[in-house]
Scaffold this active site. Structure first.
Site, PDB file in Angstrom:
ATOM      1  N   HIS A 253      -6.228  -7.356  -0.477  1.00 44.62           N
ATOM      2  CA  HIS A 253      -6.371  -5.932  -0.769  1.00 44.62           C
ATOM      3  C   HIS A 253      -5.656  -5.562  -2.067  1.00 44.62           C
ATOM      4  O   HIS A 253      -4.626  -6.157  -2.391  1.00 44.62           O
ATOM      5  CB  HIS A 253      -5.775  -5.080   0.368  1.00 44.62           C
ATOM      6  CG  HIS A 253      -6.380  -5.354   1.706  1.00 44.62           C
ATOM      7  ND1 HIS A 253      -5.801  -6.213   2.629  1.00 44.62           N
ATOM      8  CD2 HIS A 253      -7.514  -4.896   2.276  1.00 44.62           C
ATOM      9  CE1 HIS A 253      -6.561  -6.258   3.722  1.00 44.62           C
ATOM     10  NE2 HIS A 253      -7.601  -5.469   3.534  1.00 44.62           N
TER      11      HIS A 253
ATOM     12  N   ASP B  50      -2.615 -10.726  -2.345  1.00 47.17           N
ATOM     13  CA  ASP B  50      -3.204 -10.211  -1.104  1.00 47.17           C
ATOM     14  C   ASP B  50      -4.696  -9.909  -1.340  1.00 47.17           C
ATOM     15  O   ASP B  50      -5.100  -9.621  -2.465  1.00 47.17           O
ATOM     16  CB  ASP B  50      -2.466  -8.926  -0.715  1.00 47.17           C
ATOM     17  CG  ASP B  50      -2.778  -8.440   0.683  1.00 47.17           C
ATOM     18  OD1 ASP B  50      -1.995  -8.726   1.602  1.00 47.17           O
ATOM     19  OD2 ASP B  50      -3.808  -7.759   0.861  1.00 47.17           O
TER      20      ASP B  50
ATOM     21  N   ASP C 190      -4.159 -12.791   3.492  1.00 55.50           N
ATOM     22  CA  ASP C 190      -5.422 -12.384   4.120  1.00 55.50           C
ATOM     23  C   ASP C 190      -6.640 -12.686   3.246  1.00 55.50           C
ATOM     24  O   ASP C 190      -7.770 -12.391   3.640  1.00 55.50           O
ATOM     25  CB  ASP C 190      -5.384 -10.888   4.520  1.00 55.50           C
ATOM     26  CG  ASP C 190      -4.725 -10.004   3.484  1.00 55.50           C
ATOM     27  OD1 ASP C 190      -4.413 -10.489   2.379  1.00 55.50           O
ATOM     28  OD2 ASP C 190      -4.521  -8.810   3.783  1.00 55.50           O
TER      29      ASP C 190
ATOM     30  N   HIS D 282       0.821  -1.223   0.000  1.00 50.33           N
ATOM     31  CA  HIS D 282       0.000   0.000   0.000  1.00 50.33           C
ATOM     32  C   HIS D 282       0.853   1.272   0.000  1.00 50.33           C
ATOM     33  O   HIS D 282       0.321   2.377  -0.171  1.00 50.33           O
ATOM     34  CB  HIS D 282      -0.937   0.042   1.212  1.00 50.33           C
ATOM     35  CG  HIS D 282      -1.972  -1.039   1.214  1.00 50.33           C
ATOM     36  ND1 HIS D 282      -2.821  -1.244   0.154  1.00 50.33           N
ATOM     37  CD2 HIS D 282      -2.287  -1.986   2.144  1.00 50.33           C
ATOM     38  CE1 HIS D 282      -3.629  -2.271   0.430  1.00 50.33           C
ATOM     39  NE2 HIS D 282      -3.314  -2.739   1.623  1.00 50.33           N
TER      40      HIS D 282
HETATM   41 ZN   LIG Z   1      -3.942  -7.187   2.728  1.00 45.13          ZN
END
Ligand SMILES: [Zn+2]
Length: 317
Positions: A175, A173, A254, A136
């Protein structure tokens, strides 16, 4: 000789963002315990992560961002010595303590050292058990538990230092790796392929920012079998056409069905399958070269099983 490297450093345990924060040092304990208990550790070449040189961090980040983090750390250390609180908040869910700067340099340093060892032929591939994670982190800001974008830094380093023409970034991931996209979108030497839950934090990735980004949003509760089909139909042909000379993995776990951070339905068997497909591409085009860096994964037991499954495939166990 063990051909799969395992990079970590005790500094990565010292960074923490407060009581009950899910991105916690216990994640690395769970991974280490599992790899020891199952004997997988014995098959790995364990190496200490060095600190990244700031010149290399600058391959992916603005000097201002690096200087700001350094300055914030210095100020925090002064305040702690004066009796102040142990953390400084950057955004709602991201903060630093006195050790974050050093841990972030070790995390990026792990990816860089793994790249060097693989390019030198000492290792075929490597897993970096590091925190803070990176995907991120944008060119000019920290966010979402991330400070420096470990994978983007190492990818740029491989291009610059070793004059590679093409590197691929694979991000599984839960995200969207918005930071990696922010840094590498429009760089034709890099191809990023990913899937991620959408709509979901960081609420990006459904746009098409550049031709070198193949980001596939999927709805909550998508299961492993469906994702395998998406990977087979969309990632693999793009990777085959691109012919990467080295592959970097943003290895977030995740998306596991037992991880409450997201709502995707993967299991450790799915992570093993994805790793096998990446490894096949690496064998055919990249001389086997893979640098995998830990990103998310917040249920310690599921994280540990998933990393074990991932590393077993990397190490041919
Ligand atoms: Zn993540």
């Amino acid at each position: 000789m063990n051909k799969t490297g395992y990079y970590t450093h005790r500094d990565c345990w010292k960074h923490e963002m407060g009581h009950d924060h899910p991105e916690c040092p216990a994640r690395l304990d769970a991974i280490e315990d599992r790899l020891l208990m199952t004997g997988v550790s014995d098959a790995l070449d364990r190496r200490e992560a060095p600190t990244a040189a700031l010149a290399d961090v600058e391959l992916a980040h603005d000097r201002m961002h690096i200087a700001a983090l350094r300055g914030l750390t210095d100020r925090l250390v002064d305040e702690i010595q004066a009796g102040g609180p142990p953390h400084a908040q950057l955004d709602q869910d991201t903060s630093i303590n006195a050790f974050t700067w050093q841990a972030a340099l070790r995390s990026a340093g792990a990816a860089l050292a793994a790249t060097d060892a693989i390019m030198a032929g000492e290792l075929e591939n490597a897993f970096c058990a590091v925190r803070p994670p990176g995907h991120h982190a944008c060119r000019d800001k920290a966010m979402g538990f991330c400070f420096f974008n470990n994978v983007a830094i190492a990818a740029r380093y491989a291009l610059e230092r070793y004059r590679l023409q093409r590197v691929a970034i694979v991000d599984f991931d839960v995200h969207h790796g918005n930071g990696t996209e922010n840094i590498l979108a429009g760089d034709p030497r890099a191809l990023m392929v990913s899937f991620f839950q959408h709509p979901f934090y960081p609420y990006s990735g459904d746009q098409h920012p550049a031709d070198n980004m193949l980001n596939i949003p999927v709805p909550a509760y998508t299961r492993g079998m469906d994702l395998r089909e998406i990977i087979e139909m969309m990632w693999i042909p793009r990777l085959e056409a691109f012919k990467p000379e080295m592959i970097f993995i943003s290895a977030g776990f995740d998306a596991h069905r037992e991880d409450d951070m997201g709502q995707l339905g993967l299991t450790e068997q799915d992570f093993a399958w994805i790793t096998l497909r990446i490894k096949d591409i690496a064998r055919r085009f990249s001389k086997g070269r893979i640098v995998s860096c830990l990103e998310g994964g917040y249920n310690p037991a599921a994280l540990a099983r998933s990393v074990e499954a991932h590393v077993r495939v990397l190490a041919d166990l």
